[in-house]
Design a protein around this motif. Structure first.
Motif, PDB file in Angstrom:
ATOM      1  N   HIS A  34       0.850  -1.186   0.000  1.00  0.00           N
ATOM      2  CA  HIS A  34       0.000   0.000   0.000  1.00  0.00           C
ATOM      3  C   HIS A  34       0.893   1.246   0.000  1.00  0.00           C
ATOM      4  CE1 HIS A  34      -2.736   3.085   1.602  1.00  0.00           C
ATOM      5  NE2 HIS A  34      -3.692   2.357   1.051  1.00  0.00           N
ATOM      6  N   ALA A  35       0.480   2.272  -0.726  1.00  0.00           N
ATOM      7  CA  ALA A  35       1.319   3.455  -0.896  1.00  0.00           C
ATOM      8  C   ALA A  35       1.639   4.150   0.424  1.00  0.00           C
ATOM      9  CB  ALA A  35       0.647   4.429  -1.846  1.00  0.00           C
ATOM     10  N   LEU A  36       0.677   4.217   1.323  1.00  0.00           N
ATOM     11  CA  LEU A  36       0.887   4.939   2.569  1.00  0.00           C
ATOM     12  C   LEU A  36       1.247   4.016   3.732  1.00  0.00           C
ATOM     13  CD1 LEU A  36       0.745   7.607   4.139  1.00  0.00           C
ATOM     14  CD2 LEU A  36      -1.698   7.225   4.414  1.00  0.00           C
ATOM     15  N   TYR A  37       0.531   2.885   3.844  1.00  0.00           N
ATOM     16  CA  TYR A  37       0.681   2.035   5.027  1.00  0.00           C
ATOM     17  C   TYR A  37       1.612   0.846   4.832  1.00  0.00           C
ATOM     18  CZ  TYR A  37      -3.314   4.824   6.327  1.00  0.00           C
ATOM     19  OH  TYR A  37      -4.140   5.880   6.589  1.00  0.00           O
ATOM     20  N   ASN A  38       2.059   0.586   3.627  1.00  0.00           N
ATOM     21  CA  ASN A  38       2.970  -0.509   3.298  1.00  0.00           C
ATOM     22  C   ASN A  38       2.434  -1.899   3.630  1.00  0.00           C
ATOM     23  OD1 ASN A  38       5.000   0.989   2.106  1.00  0.00           O
ATOM     24  ND2 ASN A  38       5.898   1.490   4.082  1.00  0.00           N
ATOM     25  N   LYS A  39       1.133  -2.012   3.849  1.00  0.00           N
ATOM     26  CA  LYS A  39       0.533  -3.325   4.050  1.00  0.00           C
ATOM     27  C   LYS A  39       0.452  -4.027   2.688  1.00  0.00           C
ATOM     28  CE  LYS A  39      -3.650  -5.666   5.466  1.00  0.00           C
ATOM     29  NZ  LYS A  39      -5.002  -5.563   5.999  1.00  0.00           N
ATOM     30  N   PRO A  40       0.843  -5.297   2.607  1.00  0.00           N
ATOM     31  CA  PRO A  40       0.789  -5.974   1.303  1.00  0.00           C
ATOM     32  C   PRO A  40      -0.655  -6.204   0.856  1.00  0.00           C
ATOM     33  CG  PRO A  40       1.592  -7.461   2.995  1.00  0.00           C
ATOM     34  CD  PRO A  40       1.442  -6.131   3.642  1.00  0.00           C
ATOM     35  N   LEU A  41      -0.979  -5.715  -0.319  1.00  0.00           N
ATOM     36  CA  LEU A  41      -2.290  -5.910  -0.907  1.00  0.00           C
ATOM     37  C   LEU A  41      -2.152  -6.899  -2.058  1.00  0.00           C
ATOM     38  CD1 LEU A  41      -3.439  -2.194  -1.171  1.00  0.00           C
ATOM     39  CD2 LEU A  41      -4.010  -3.826   0.602  1.00  0.00           C
ATOM     40  N   VAL A  42      -3.140  -7.770  -2.222  1.00  0.00           N
ATOM     41  CA  VAL A  42      -3.125  -8.739  -3.306  1.00  0.00           C
ATOM     42  C   VAL A  42      -3.920  -8.162  -4.468  1.00  0.00           C
ATOM     43  CG1 VAL A  42      -3.767 -11.061  -4.019  1.00  0.00           C
ATOM     44  CG2 VAL A  42      -2.924 -10.661  -1.713  1.00  0.00           C
ATOM     45  N   THR A  43      -3.269  -8.048  -5.643  1.00  0.00           N
ATOM     46  CA  THR A  43      -3.949  -7.577  -6.836  1.00  0.00           C
ATOM     47  C   THR A  43      -3.988  -8.700  -7.862  1.00  0.00           C
ATOM     48  OG1 THR A  43      -1.927  -6.706  -7.808  1.00  0.00           O
ATOM     49  CG2 THR A  43      -3.212  -5.198  -6.479  1.00  0.00           C
ATOM     50  N   ASN A  44      -5.085  -8.767  -8.591  1.00  0.00           N
ATOM     51  CA  ASN A  44      -5.266  -9.788  -9.615  1.00  0.00           C
ATOM     52  C   ASN A  44      -5.347  -9.130 -10.971  1.00  0.00           C
ATOM     53  OD1 ASN A  44      -5.491 -11.897  -7.753  1.00  0.00           O
ATOM     54  ND2 ASN A  44      -7.631 -11.406  -7.393  1.00  0.00           N
ATOM     55  N   LYS A  45      -4.764  -9.770 -11.969  1.00  0.00           N
ATOM     56  CA  LYS A  45      -4.839  -9.301 -13.350  1.00  0.00           C
ATOM     57  C   LYS A  45      -5.148 -10.506 -14.223  1.00  0.00           C
ATOM     58  CE  LYS A  45      -3.885  -6.525 -16.841  1.00  0.00           C
ATOM     59  NZ  LYS A  45      -3.972  -5.168 -17.155  1.00  0.00           N
ATOM     60  N   ARG A  46      -6.110 -10.347 -15.117  1.00  0.00           N
ATOM     61  CA  ARG A  46      -6.524 -11.444 -16.008  1.00  0.00           C
ATOM     62  C   ARG A  46      -5.932 -11.224 -17.393  1.00  0.00           C
ATOM     63  NH1 ARG A  46     -11.550 -13.883 -14.095  1.00  0.00           N
ATOM     64  NH2 ARG A  46     -12.185 -14.256 -16.246  1.00  0.00           N
ATOM     65  N   PHE A  47      -5.284 -12.257 -17.910  1.00  0.00           N
ATOM     66  CA  PHE A  47      -4.707 -12.208 -19.249  1.00  0.00           C
ATOM     67  C   PHE A  47      -5.349 -13.296 -20.100  1.00  0.00           C
ATOM     68  CE2 PHE A  47      -1.269 -10.726 -16.460  1.00  0.00           C
ATOM     69  CZ  PHE A  47      -0.944  -9.531 -17.068  1.00  0.00           C
ATOM     70  N   LYS A  48      -5.619 -12.978 -21.363  1.00  0.00           N
ATOM     71  CA  LYS A  48      -6.031 -14.003 -22.311  1.00  0.00           C
ATOM     72  C   LYS A  48      -4.777 -14.486 -23.016  1.00  0.00           C
ATOM     73  CE  LYS A  48     -10.701 -12.485 -22.954  1.00  0.00           C
ATOM     74  NZ  LYS A  48     -11.555 -11.572 -23.684  1.00  0.00           N
ATOM     75  N   ALA A  49      -4.572 -15.795 -23.000  1.00  0.00           N
ATOM     76  CA  ALA A  49      -3.345 -16.368 -23.561  1.00  0.00           C
ATOM     77  C   ALA A  49      -3.689 -17.433 -24.594  1.00  0.00           C
ATOM     78  CB  ALA A  49      -2.493 -16.978 -22.449  1.00  0.00           C
ATOM     79  N   HIS A  50      -2.821 -17.553 -25.594  1.00  0.00           N
ATOM     80  CA  HIS A  50      -3.014 -18.514 -26.677  1.00  0.00           C
ATOM     81  C   HIS A  50      -2.534 -19.888 -26.238  1.00  0.00           C
ATOM     82  CE1 HIS A  50      -3.558 -19.734 -30.810  1.00  0.00           C
ATOM     83  NE2 HIS A  50      -2.333 -20.218 -30.844  1.00  0.00           N
ATOM     84  N   ASP A  51      -3.405 -20.885 -26.384  1.00  0.00           N
ATOM     85  CA  ASP A  51      -3.098 -22.275 -26.043  1.00  0.00           C
ATOM     86  C   ASP A  51      -3.334 -23.109 -27.301  1.00  0.00           C
ATOM     87  OD1 ASP A  51      -2.680 -24.689 -24.780  1.00  0.00           O
ATOM     88  OD2 ASP A  51      -4.659 -24.757 -23.866  1.00  0.00           O
TER      89      ASP A  51
END
Length: 86
Positions: A34-51
């Motif tokens: 976190h920018a101010l409190y430095n607590k670790p936040l979990v962020t998720n990002k979705r990617f479309k990938a070629h299989d």
């Protein structure tokens, strides 16, 4: 002097959808302080990938690498399946 290719981005994530043909949706989870409190936040990002071979199943852990745009949303491809679904 020949220009060398730039280093491609590599991500490791979990497959959450494989309903499309030759495409999987991969969620990449990362911890950001976190920018101010430095607590670790979990962020998720979705990617479309070629299989290419439709090998990935929901729950698999995969390694994806950045590539040229393959469609409107898809510019990643699956390099390897690290761990199969249990």
């Amino acid at each position: 002097m020949a220009e060398e290719r730039s280093v491609r981005k590599v991500r490791v994530g979990k497959v959450v959808s494989n309903k499309m043909d030759k495409t999987v949706v991969v969620v990449v989870e990362r911890k950001v302080p976190h920018a101010l409190y430095n607590k670790p936040l979990v962020t998720n990002k979705r990617f479309k990938a070629h299989d290419e071979k439709n090998e990935c199943q929901v729950g698999d852990t995969v390694k994806i690498v950045e590539t040229r745009p393959l469609s409107k949303d898809k510019c990643w491809r699956v390099v390897e399946i690290i761990e199969r679904q249990k």
